[in-house]
Each structure stands twice: as structure tokens, then as C-alpha cells.
Design a protein around this motif. Sequence first.
Motif, PDB file in Angstrom:
ATOM      1  N   TRP A   1       0.847  -1.192   0.000  1.00 19.37           N
ATOM      2  CA  TRP A   1       0.000   0.000   0.000  1.00 19.37           C
ATOM      3  C   TRP A   1       0.881   1.240   0.000  1.00 19.37           C
ATOM      4  CZ3 TRP A   1      -1.184  -4.546   2.229  1.00 19.37           C
ATOM      5  CH2 TRP A   1      -2.503  -5.001   2.224  1.00 19.37           C
ATOM      6  N   VAL A   2       0.316   2.368  -0.444  1.00 22.76           N
ATOM      7  CA  VAL A   2       1.028   3.649  -0.450  1.00 22.76           C
ATOM      8  C   VAL A   2       0.108   4.711   0.135  1.00 22.76           C
ATOM      9  CG1 VAL A   2       2.108   5.430  -1.880  1.00 22.76           C
ATOM     10  CG2 VAL A   2       2.388   3.005  -2.495  1.00 22.76           C
ATOM     11  N   ALA A   3       0.642   5.542   1.023  1.00 19.61           N
ATOM     12  CA  ALA A   3      -0.128   6.646   1.601  1.00 19.61           C
ATOM     13  C   ALA A   3       0.824   7.771   1.997  1.00 19.61           C
ATOM     14  CB  ALA A   3      -0.898   6.163   2.836  1.00 19.61           C
ATOM     15  N   PRO A   4       0.313   9.008   2.066  1.00 19.96           N
ATOM     16  CA  PRO A   4       1.138  10.095   2.607  1.00 19.96           C
ATOM     17  C   PRO A   4       1.247   9.949   4.123  1.00 19.96           C
ATOM     18  CG  PRO A   4      -1.050  10.907   2.049  1.00 19.96           C
ATOM     19  CD  PRO A   4      -1.008   9.465   1.636  1.00 19.96           C
ATOM     20  N   SER A   5       2.333  10.479   4.697  1.00 20.78           N
ATOM     21  CA  SER A   5       2.568  10.304   6.136  1.00 20.78           C
ATOM     22  C   SER A   5       1.459  10.914   6.987  1.00 20.78           C
ATOM     23  CB  SER A   5       3.922  10.898   6.530  1.00 20.78           C
ATOM     24  OG  SER A   5       3.962  12.288   6.266  1.00 20.78           O
ATOM     25  N   GLU A   6       0.872  11.998   6.476  1.00 23.51           N
ATOM     26  CA  GLU A   6      -0.195  12.667   7.237  1.00 23.51           C
ATOM     27  C   GLU A   6      -1.351  11.709   7.532  1.00 23.51           C
ATOM     28  OE1 GLU A   6       0.409  15.697   8.352  1.00 23.51           O
ATOM     29  OE2 GLU A   6      -1.472  15.604   9.487  1.00 23.51           O
ATOM     30  N   ALA A   7      -1.656  10.846   6.578  1.00 25.41           N
ATOM     31  CA  ALA A   7      -2.758   9.889   6.768  1.00 25.41           C
ATOM     32  C   ALA A   7      -2.441   8.928   7.909  1.00 25.41           C
ATOM     33  CB  ALA A   7      -3.007   9.121   5.476  1.00 25.41           C
ATOM     34  N   LEU A   8      -1.186   8.506   7.998  1.00 27.58           N
ATOM     35  CA  LEU A   8      -0.785   7.587   9.073  1.00 27.58           C
ATOM     36  C   LEU A   8      -0.791   8.308  10.418  1.00 27.58           C
ATOM     37  CD1 LEU A   8       0.449   4.893  10.110  1.00 27.58           C
ATOM     38  CD2 LEU A   8       2.689   5.905   9.665  1.00 27.58           C
ATOM     39  N   ILE A   9      -0.207   9.503  10.444  1.00 28.18           N
ATOM     40  CA  ILE A   9      -0.101  10.230  11.717  1.00 28.18           C
ATOM     41  C   ILE A   9      -1.490  10.568  12.249  1.00 28.18           C
ATOM     42  CG2 ILE A   9       0.639  12.430  12.729  1.00 28.18           C
ATOM     43  CD1 ILE A   9       3.198  12.166  11.039  1.00 28.18           C
ATOM     44  N   THR A  10      -2.383  10.993  11.370  1.00 29.36           N
ATOM     45  CA  THR A  10      -3.748  11.325  11.799  1.00 29.36           C
ATOM     46  C   THR A  10      -4.427  10.106  12.420  1.00 29.36           C
ATOM     47  OG1 THR A  10      -3.911  12.964  10.051  1.00 29.36           O
ATOM     48  CG2 THR A  10      -5.982  12.200  10.996  1.00 29.36           C
ATOM     49  N   ALA A  11      -4.177   8.932  11.845  1.00 29.89           N
ATOM     50  CA  ALA A  11      -4.807   7.723  12.372  1.00 29.89           C
ATOM     51  C   ALA A  11      -4.134   7.243  13.658  1.00 29.89           C
ATOM     52  CB  ALA A  11      -4.747   6.626  11.317  1.00 29.89           C
ATOM     53  N   LEU A  12      -2.824   7.484  13.750  1.00 29.07           N
ATOM     54  CA  LEU A  12      -2.032   6.976  14.873  1.00 29.07           C
ATOM     55  C   LEU A  12      -2.214   7.826  16.124  1.00 29.07           C
ATOM     56  CD1 LEU A  12      -0.050   4.581  15.026  1.00 29.07           C
ATOM     57  CD2 LEU A  12       1.800   6.190  14.512  1.00 29.07           C
ATOM     58  N   VAL A  13      -2.256   9.138  15.914  1.00 24.75           N
ATOM     59  CA  VAL A  13      -2.341  10.047  17.048  1.00 24.75           C
ATOM     60  C   VAL A  13      -3.793  10.462  17.236  1.00 24.75           C
ATOM     61  CG1 VAL A  13      -1.512  12.240  18.003  1.00 24.75           C
ATOM     62  CG2 VAL A  13      -0.039  10.892  16.473  1.00 24.75           C
ATOM     63  N   PRO A  14      -4.429  10.025  18.307  1.00 23.91           N
ATOM     64  CA  PRO A  14      -5.823  10.418  18.527  1.00 23.91           C
ATOM     65  C   PRO A  14      -5.944  11.946  18.594  1.00 23.91           C
ATOM     66  CG  PRO A  14      -5.115   8.754  20.112  1.00 23.91           C
ATOM     67  CD  PRO A  14      -3.891   9.207  19.397  1.00 23.91           C
ATOM     68  N   GLN A  15      -6.851  12.463  17.803  1.00 26.89           N
ATOM     69  CA  GLN A  15      -7.003  13.920  17.739  1.00 26.89           C
ATOM     70  C   GLN A  15      -7.768  14.434  18.951  1.00 26.89           C
ATOM     71  OE1 GLN A  15      -5.612  15.718  14.878  1.00 26.89           O
ATOM     72  NE2 GLN A  15      -4.644  13.718  15.028  1.00 26.89           N
ATOM     73  N   GLU A  16      -7.291  15.560  19.496  1.00 25.27           N
ATOM     74  CA  GLU A  16      -7.998  16.203  20.599  1.00 25.27           C
ATOM     75  C   GLU A  16      -9.321  16.744  20.058  1.00 25.27           C
ATOM     76  OE1 GLU A  16      -7.058  16.601  23.791  1.00 25.27           O
ATOM     77  OE2 GLU A  16      -5.243  15.406  23.480  1.00 25.27           O
ATOM     78  N   VAL A  17     -10.391  16.457  20.725  1.00 25.28           N
ATOM     79  CA  VAL A  17     -11.698  16.972  20.313  1.00 25.28           C
ATOM     80  C   VAL A  17     -12.038  18.185  21.204  1.00 25.28           C
ATOM     81  CG1 VAL A  17     -14.154  16.456  20.040  1.00 25.28           C
ATOM     82  CG2 VAL A  17     -12.440  14.677  19.617  1.00 25.28           C
ATOM     83  N   ALA A  18     -12.176  19.320  20.545  1.00 25.70           N
ATOM     84  CA  ALA A  18     -12.483  20.536  21.315  1.00 25.70           C
ATOM     85  C   ALA A  18     -13.848  20.390  21.986  1.00 25.70           C
ATOM     86  CB  ALA A  18     -12.476  21.738  20.384  1.00 25.70           C
ATOM     87  N   SER A  19     -13.935  20.749  23.255  1.00 25.93           N
ATOM     88  CA  SER A  19     -15.207  20.599  23.962  1.00 25.93           C
ATOM     89  C   SER A  19     -15.818  21.976  24.217  1.00 25.93           C
ATOM     90  CB  SER A  19     -15.028  19.863  25.270  1.00 25.93           C
ATOM     91  OG  SER A  19     -14.053  20.516  26.052  1.00 25.93           O
TER      92      SER A  19
END
Length: 226
Positions: A208-226
Motif C-alpha cells: 500500500w502507499v499513503a502520505p505520512s499525514e494519513a498515518l499520523i492522523t490515524a495513529l495520534v488520537p485527535q484532541e476533540v475541542a469541547s
Amino acid sequence: MITIPADPYPFTLDPATTALVVIDMQRDFVEPGGFGETLGNDVALLQSVVPPLRKVLDAFRAAGLTVIHTREGHVPDLSDCPPAKLNRGEPTLRIGDEGPKGRILVRGEYGHDIVDELAPLPGELVVDKPGKGSFHATGLQDELVARGITRLVVTGVTTEVCVHTTVREANDRGYECLVLSDCTGSYFPEFHRVGLAMIAAQGGIFGWVAPSEALITALVPQEVAS
Ligand code: TIU
């Protein structure tokens, strides 16, 4: 399990059984005065790989995941360098010759080591390899088995040479490979583009091929603004 948007279809991985493999990010390939330049290449073309690769390294390290580095090179007496490799072409300096960063592509020399920005941390495996592939004449497969690794996130240089050879070797050994498009690079932009296309073609014939941003976004849980 995490899923990463990728070509030709999403790549799913379990971080615990996935390793980041950083291939040959050595001064000899990335900086002037090394092996890459002696072959007639413009090494500046590889510099763009370093910043995104550093971000991926940071993400793997922060998550406590497996990181493996490789280095292409030879023992000082060159006994592990076949004449076919030593004598190939018309380089300005041959493997083993004294260059501005030490003996070209020889283990222990300054030019053979990994660039400062991506230097291995204690505990990260460093695989020294005499060939283009990371499995040939190395203990990499045993190390992967010992760690229970089944999937590889592949980065480094150069796309169509050591990255491709490693992905092909890994593919035949049953490993699933995700190649990060912006964390791999070539002295030939066209070879980079086509090299990546060859991996994902035919339903992912090599991986498979993907840009690094796709991996990092999936790997690092994003903070959800409350
Ligand atoms: N010349 C070239 O593109 N690459 C190599 O010789 N080795 C790696 O790719 N590491």
C-alpha cells in the motif's frame, strides 16, 4: 486496530504488531561527499524526506511502537562486498575509497551513519546490510519474528532501489507493507512516482502507499475541542 486511507485501499494495522522501518537515511546517500554523489546523483533531491520522516519517527516513538533503522554498507576489508558491486559503473570514488566523510559506504565511518535528525535512539534496532534489500544477509526476519511484527511501515531512500528491494523481499516473506510517499525519495523524481505506483498497482501487488499525514492522523488520537 487503526485504518489508514491508502492506495489501492485502506490499510489496517495493529500498532503492537507493526514496525516503522527507516531505510538507509545515511549521510552517504543524503548529504554531499558520499556514495550517492559519487554515483553522479544530486543528493539535494533526498533532503525533502527528512522533515516528514522525523514527524513519523516522533509519532512512533511517542506511541512506544517498534522502530527499525537500516544502513547499507560494508565491513572495512570489504569482504562482504561482491566484486560485481565494487566494480560497477564509473563512480568518482569507489566503495572503500577515502572521501570527505570517511571511507565510502564502510561501516563505522561518519558518512555511513544515519543523519543527525533521524539518529536512532537507544533501544531501536539498527540493521546493517551489505545489499539493497534489508532481508538479504541480515538478521531482520528473526528480529521481526521475535517481536511478533507482521506489518511494516516503510520509509527511507531510495524509492526504486533499497526501498523497493526491501518491500519485494518483505512481500515474499508474508509481511504487509505500507510505503509512505513523502517519507521515501529518489534521485530521479520519475522513478519515485512510478516506483510507488508499481507497489500499489494490481490491487496492491507489493503493498500500500499513503502520505505520512494519513498515518499520523490515524495513529495520534485527535484532541476533540469541547
Ligand atoms: N543508488 C541508489 O539509488 N541507492 C542505493 O545505492 N542504495 C539505497 O537505495 N539505499
